[in-house]
Design a protein around this motif. Structure first.
Motif, PDB file in Angstrom:
ATOM      1  N   ILE A  83       0.831  -1.205   0.000  1.00 45.66           N
ATOM      2  CA  ILE A  83       0.000   0.000   0.000  1.00 45.66           C
ATOM      3  C   ILE A  83       0.867   1.257   0.000  1.00 45.66           C
ATOM      4  CG2 ILE A  83      -1.741   1.291   1.286  1.00 45.66           C
ATOM      5  CD1 ILE A  83      -2.853  -1.409   2.240  1.00 45.66           C
ATOM      6  N   THR A  84       1.959   1.234   0.749  1.00 46.93           N
ATOM      7  CA  THR A  84       2.862   2.387   0.755  1.00 46.93           C
ATOM      8  C   THR A  84       3.430   2.633  -0.634  1.00 46.93           C
ATOM      9  OG1 THR A  84       3.447   2.065   3.080  1.00 46.93           O
ATOM     10  CG2 THR A  84       4.961   3.358   1.752  1.00 46.93           C
ATOM     11  N   LEU A  85       3.861   1.584  -1.306  1.00 51.03           N
ATOM     12  CA  LEU A  85       4.404   1.741  -2.655  1.00 51.03           C
ATOM     13  C   LEU A  85       3.347   2.300  -3.612  1.00 51.03           C
ATOM     14  CD1 LEU A  85       6.609  -1.452  -3.055  1.00 51.03           C
ATOM     15  CD2 LEU A  85       7.390   0.907  -2.771  1.00 51.03           C
ATOM     16  N   ALA A  86       2.101   1.844  -3.471  1.00 55.47           N
ATOM     17  CA  ALA A  86       1.023   2.361  -4.322  1.00 55.47           C
ATOM     18  C   ALA A  86       0.790   3.846  -4.053  1.00 55.47           C
ATOM     19  CB  ALA A  86      -0.258   1.570  -4.089  1.00 55.47           C
ATOM     20  N   ALA A  87       0.813   4.229  -2.778  1.00 60.51           N
ATOM     21  CA  ALA A  87       0.602   5.630  -2.423  1.00 60.51           C
ATOM     22  C   ALA A  87       1.742   6.501  -2.937  1.00 60.51           C
ATOM     23  CB  ALA A  87       0.472   5.764  -0.912  1.00 60.51           C
ATOM     24  N   VAL A  88       2.970   5.993  -2.784  1.00 53.81           N
ATOM     25  CA  VAL A  88       4.135   6.736  -3.267  1.00 53.81           C
ATOM     26  C   VAL A  88       4.061   6.917  -4.786  1.00 53.81           C
ATOM     27  CG1 VAL A  88       6.624   6.521  -3.631  1.00 53.81           C
ATOM     28  CG2 VAL A  88       5.647   6.138  -1.344  1.00 53.81           C
ATOM     29  N   GLU A  89       3.678   5.850  -5.479  1.00 54.55           N
ATOM     30  CA  GLU A  89       3.556   5.913  -6.941  1.00 54.55           C
ATOM     31  C   GLU A  89       2.502   6.942  -7.355  1.00 54.55           C
ATOM     32  OE1 GLU A  89       2.650   2.972 -10.776  1.00 54.55           O
ATOM     33  OE2 GLU A  89       2.959   2.128  -8.778  1.00 54.55           O
ATOM     34  N   ALA A  90       1.482   7.109  -6.515  1.00 53.91           N
ATOM     35  CA  ALA A  90       0.436   8.092  -6.790  1.00 53.91           C
ATOM     36  C   ALA A  90       0.845   9.508  -6.372  1.00 53.91           C
ATOM     37  CB  ALA A  90      -0.851   7.696  -6.073  1.00 53.91           C
ATOM     38  N   GLY A  91       2.071   9.643  -5.864  1.00 57.64           N
ATOM     39  CA  GLY A  91       2.572  10.959  -5.484  1.00 57.64           C
ATOM     40  C   GLY A  91       2.094  11.459  -4.146  1.00 57.64           C
ATOM     41  N   LYS A  92       1.652  10.546  -3.277  1.00 55.03           N
ATOM     42  CA  LYS A  92       1.116  10.940  -1.978  1.00 55.03           C
ATOM     43  C   LYS A  92       2.179  10.825  -0.879  1.00 55.03           C
ATOM     44  CE  LYS A  92      -3.278  11.730  -3.006  1.00 55.03           C
ATOM     45  NZ  LYS A  92      -3.208  11.895  -4.471  1.00 55.03           N
ATOM     46  N   ASN A  93       2.213  11.799  -0.001  1.00 58.31           N
ATOM     47  CA  ASN A  93       2.964  11.658   1.238  1.00 58.31           C
ATOM     48  C   ASN A  93       2.266  10.618   2.114  1.00 58.31           C
ATOM     49  OD1 ASN A  93       4.892  13.662   0.641  1.00 58.31           O
ATOM     50  ND2 ASN A  93       3.496  15.273   1.336  1.00 58.31           N
ATOM     51  N   VAL A  94       3.048   9.946   2.991  1.00 53.13           N
ATOM     52  CA  VAL A  94       2.504   8.786   3.701  1.00 53.13           C
ATOM     53  C   VAL A  94       2.864   8.812   5.181  1.00 53.13           C
ATOM     54  CG1 VAL A  94       2.559   6.257   3.882  1.00 53.13           C
ATOM     55  CG2 VAL A  94       2.657   7.347   1.625  1.00 53.13           C
ATOM     56  N   ILE A  95       1.862   8.523   6.016  1.00 54.49           N
ATOM     57  CA  ILE A  95       2.072   8.086   7.394  1.00 54.49           C
ATOM     58  C   ILE A  95       1.704   6.607   7.424  1.00 54.49           C
ATOM     59  CG2 ILE A  95       1.249   8.239   9.776  1.00 54.49           C
ATOM     60  CD1 ILE A  95       0.620  11.198   9.231  1.00 54.49           C
TER      61      ILE A  95
END
Length: 341
Positions: A79-91
């Motif tokens: 899920i983190t990789l998907a969020a990063v690929e979408a350009g989102k910052n992540v907690i």
């Protein structure tokens, strides 16, 4: 709500137990929360007044300041990789991933994408532990010699995914990872790790009730000991520490009425370090998420970074390797295998 967090919109992924304290914190900060989960999103949204997004892709495409991942541990990497690929910052809730190799993979991906990634190691935000950190780094107890940390809880392994080490990492990765992070935060970088667990994990299945003990040697020469227990159903959650230095001792136990204590030599116990007897003030989860959100919005870096999350996973992974070999692990040569169980 602080001005720096005005108009905050958070994309929450997951609706399990830990989601409730995260949502409560976001609502206290005045945030709008969108939620996606494979199950439980509708109930969570109804309880707290959130907006449900039917798909992960839909949430990652939404206009949110960042995503907050509170899903089971084994899903964090994907899920983190998907969020990063979408350009989102992540907690991302702890553990960042289940292996150090995977943690470095997601960190590298975030760096390449130009986004920020923070792990939610909430114990750094408990006032008692932060007070110990401040006291140690101010030299109040001199050179740290020995530290002890313990954490126990009613076992979650009687049901769900926790017994499968490939999904939870077992009691060390799921529960003790907090204190492995604390040991390094308070005592410095680690050179060797030695671990035992009883009863042992067999064929990748953790016992329901289990205790693990890990001894860390730090670069400073300090020794720290961590104990984590998944107890019988109904076991009261308890945590605490004792850190002994050359000129004093720091103590905290969650079951005591007096909470955190300092015992300093030479009349050093000043009144400038005031710690509540218990955490009856602001929730540490609120303190944590506010600090992480400010960092993600361009403010100062928080007290925990992705590299800290990766190191905690690395220590937990080394502890498992020590249990398997019966030998201490030299952290200068230990390499993450990338294998969870």
């Amino acid at each position: 709500m602080s001005e720096e967090l005005a108009g905050l919109t958070v994309g929450l992924i997951g609706a399990g137990n830990i989601s409730h304290v995260h949502v409560a914190a976001w609502k206290a900060l005045g945030a709008r929360v969108l939620v996606h989960s494979l199950e439980g999103a509708e109930e969570l949204a109804e309880q707290y007044g959130l907006e449900v997004v039917p798909s992960l892709d839909g949430l990652l495409a939404a206009k949110v300041d960042f995503v907050d991942i509170v899903t089971p541990s084994a899903t964090h990497k994907e899920i983190t990789l998907a969020a990063v690929e979408a350009g989102k910052n992540v907690i991302c809730e702890k553990p960042l991933t289940l292996t150090a190799a995977d943690s470095h993979e997601v960190i590298d991906a975030a760096r390449a994408a130009g986004v920020k990634l923070y792990p939610a190691h909430v114990v750094r935000f408990f006032p008692e532990y932060k007070a110990a950190y401040d006291a140690i780094h101010a030299g109040r107890i001199g050179e740290v010699a020995v530290a002890r940390f313990y954490r126990q809880a009613s076992s979650p392994a009687g049901a769900g995914w926790y017994r499968e080490v490939a999904h939870s990492g077992g009691v060390i990765m799921d529960l003790m990872v907090h204190d492995l992070d604390q040991a390094r935060w308070l005592c410095g970088d680690v050179t060797t790790v030695y671990a035992v667990q009883n009863p042992p994990t067999v064929d990748g299945i953790s016992p329901v009730n289990v205790a693990a003990h890990v001894t860390l040697t730090h670069e400073s020469g300090a020794i720290s000991h961590c104990r984590a227990t998944w107890g019988a159903t109904g076991t009261t959650f308890q945590t605490g520490f004792q850190v002994a230095g050359s000129s004093g001792v720091l103590k905290f136990t969650s079951e005591g009425d007096t909470g955190y204590k300092e015992e300093l030599q030479n009349g050093g116990a000043g009144g400038d370090l005031l710690i509540p007897a218990s955490t009856l003030g602001e929730s540490p989860y609120l303190t944590q998420l506010r600090e992480l959100a400010v960092g993600l919005r361009g403010g100062p870096d928080p007290r925990v970074l992705a590299s800290d999350g990766a190191t905690a996973v690395y220590l937990a992974e080394a502890a498992r390797a020590s249990m398997e070999s019966g030998q201490p692990i030299d952290m200068k040569t230990f390499v993450s295998s990338g294998a969870v169980a």
